[in-house]
Design an enzyme around this catalytic site. Structure first.
Site, short mmCIF file in Angstrom:
data_model
loop_
_atom_site.label_atom_id
_atom_site.label_comp_id
_atom_site.label_asym_id
_atom_site.label_seq_id
_atom_site.Cartn_x
_atom_site.Cartn_y
_atom_site.Cartn_z
N SER A 1 38.57 -9.16 -62.71
CA SER A 1 37.47 -8.22 -62.88
C SER A 1 37.86 -6.97 -62.09
O SER A 1 38.10 -7.06 -60.88
CB SER A 1 36.18 -8.84 -62.33
OG SER A 1 35.07 -8.09 -62.74
N GLU A 2 37.95 -5.81 -62.76
CA GLU A 2 38.57 -4.67 -62.09
C GLU A 2 37.77 -4.12 -60.92
O GLU A 2 38.27 -3.33 -60.15
CB GLU A 2 38.94 -3.56 -63.09
CG GLU A 2 37.78 -2.91 -63.83
CD GLU A 2 37.55 -3.57 -65.19
OE1 GLU A 2 37.79 -4.80 -65.33
OE2 GLU A 2 37.10 -2.86 -66.11
N ASN A 3 36.51 -4.54 -60.78
CA ASN A 3 35.77 -4.13 -59.59
C ASN A 3 36.20 -4.89 -58.34
O ASN A 3 35.70 -4.60 -57.27
CB ASN A 3 34.25 -4.25 -59.82
CG ASN A 3 33.82 -5.62 -60.25
OD1 ASN A 3 34.52 -6.31 -60.97
ND2 ASN A 3 32.66 -6.04 -59.78
#
Lengths: 216, 220
Positions: free
Chosen positions: A45-47
């Site tokens: 998840s790129e966050n």
């Protein structure tokens, strides 16, 4: 099963055991529901974490555990957290092996437009440009034509590009197209769909192999 | 070690009209929402914000509120899609928006704090992002030359801070905090919990206290 689920089911079969994968919003998010139970993939998840799990039970949300859309999710056992620089170094550096994203248009040069429609929608590119350039395999999941039946797999994209020459596969409700050095190969067509129908609904030139498999 | 804990009033004195301010957070997680609301209350304006997104007006965080109340003249960001007002202000010419791919956004901040003059990235080659930038070919691949970002102030959000400013973040709330801690002249922390110096395991500290100037205790 509707078109979106059909596309997601086929796209899920691309995933290999042990892969690190990033799934975009829309159809790609559905892909998680169709991954074979013997295939263990880790979702990034790129966050800022690896080990994206399903939505929590009501009442068990944690305010700092969300997906890139800001919605509550869970972390699988063995997940790990990091900062944004690490997150995008993983993406750009080729450590995320597959990304699946939606698109407005793709073209026969492997370019893709999925981030803005001038004069209508300018939300920003978010992490899409990095994912498309960095992931080893780029799989685009989208409906084959626009709502008006116009082709979306074109000779050349008309909308501003998100990335140039990056697409490996496109999965639509009608077919699977493999982007190779020789050109776009029509590898599979859905049951009940003819090769001629796919050609008619595609502006890009397609290479038709001797055997076109049935898309499962 | 001397305590860096101050009152919200003391910290707010540092925030002035026209400043360039880094605000961490990704979809309102990991951003100093309470401090942002205090900034709004104080009335600061003409800000240049460096923030991953433009927030969501319906959530109680401050980035979106600062934007919709016309306190921001320029926004450097990767995504404004969840704040429709930001798009309207941009189209009306009232808000200047510089859209940056998210990985490039993160790395420009890192460069700003790491003493680097810029970096080469393949992200954005062949797109509008490349306009006005140098394209450099190296070992057969094309890259864009991207320049660092720096700010007058960074306002961080920590889950735990000791009084010397050593910081620990929680889960997805880490995001841009560590990089922004390096890339601003003044670093203020909105801390959920404050502990004595020595209580944090040195191996667990994510941002060293020397980077932090002020800590404000604000629970969410």
């Amino acid at each position: 099963m509707d078109n979106k689920e059909k596309i997601a089911r086929r796209a899920a079969r691309f995933l290999k055991d042990g892969e690190l994968v990033n799934l975009g919003i829309g159809i790609p998010t559905l892909v998680g529901n169709f991954v074979d139970e013997n295939t263990e993939v880790l979702l990034q998840s790129e966050n800022g974490f690896i080990g994206l799990g399903p939505a929590p039970e009501p009442g068990k949300e944690e305010k700092d555990v969300v997906n890139a859309g800001g919605h509550p999710v869970t972390m699988v056992t063995g997940g790990s957290c990091f900062d944004s620089n690490m997150s995008f170094a993983l993406i750009r550096g080729g450590h995320v092996s597959t990304t699946m994203l939606g698109a407005f248009e793709v073209d026969q040069e492997g370019s893709i437009a999925n981030w803005m429609i001038p004069g209508k929608k300018v939300p920003g590119m978010g992490g899409a440009m990095d994912l498309l350039v960095g992931a080893k395999t780029v799989i685009i999941t989208m409906e084959h034509t626009t709502k008006n039946g116009e082709p979306r797999i074109l000779k050349k994209c008309t909308l501003p590009l998100t990335a140039k020459n990056v697409v490996d596969y496109v999965v639509t409700e009608l077919c699977v197209i493999h982007f190779t050095d020789e050109g776009l190969v029509l590898e599979e067509v859905a049951e009940g769909v003819t090769v001629e129908e796919v050609i008619a609904k595609t502006e890009a030139e397609l290479i038709i192999p001797e055997e076109v498999k049935v898309m499962m | 070690m001397k305590s860096k804990v101050v009152t919200i009033e003391t910290a707010l004195e540092q925030i002035k009209d026209g400043m360039t301010i880094m605000l961490p957070g990704f979809q309102d997680v990991g951003g100093p929402a309470k401090f942002e609301m205090e900034m709004l209350e104080k009335g600061v304006k003409d800000l240049t914000l460096i923030s991953c997104d433009a927030g969501t007006p319906s959530r109680p965080a401050g980035v979106a509120k600062l934007i919709i109340n016309n306190r921001v003249k320029k926004l450097i960001t990767a995504h404004i899609g969840l704040n429709p007002v930001a798009g309207e202000l941009m189209n009306a010419g009232e808000l200047e928006v510089e859209l940056v791919p998210m990985g490039t956004f993160a790395e420009r901040i890192r460069c700003g704090g790491a003493g680097l003059g810029g970096f080469l990235t393949p992200t954005g080659v062949g797109t509008v992002v490349a306009e006005g930038k140098q394209t450099i070919e190296l070992n057969g691949r094309e890259y864009l030359l991207e320049e660092p970002l720096h700010a007058d102030v960074a306002i961080l959000k920590a889950w735990k801070a000791d009084k010397a400013g050593n910081l620990v973040y929680n889960r997805c709330a880490r995001n841009y905090n560590p990089a922004m801690a390096m890339a601003a002249d003044l670093v203020i922390v909105q801390a959920e919990n404050i502990v004595e110096v020595g209580e944090l395991d040195p191996d667990a500290i994510m941002t060293p206290g020397v980077l932090v100037d002020m800590i404000v205790h604000m629970e969410e």
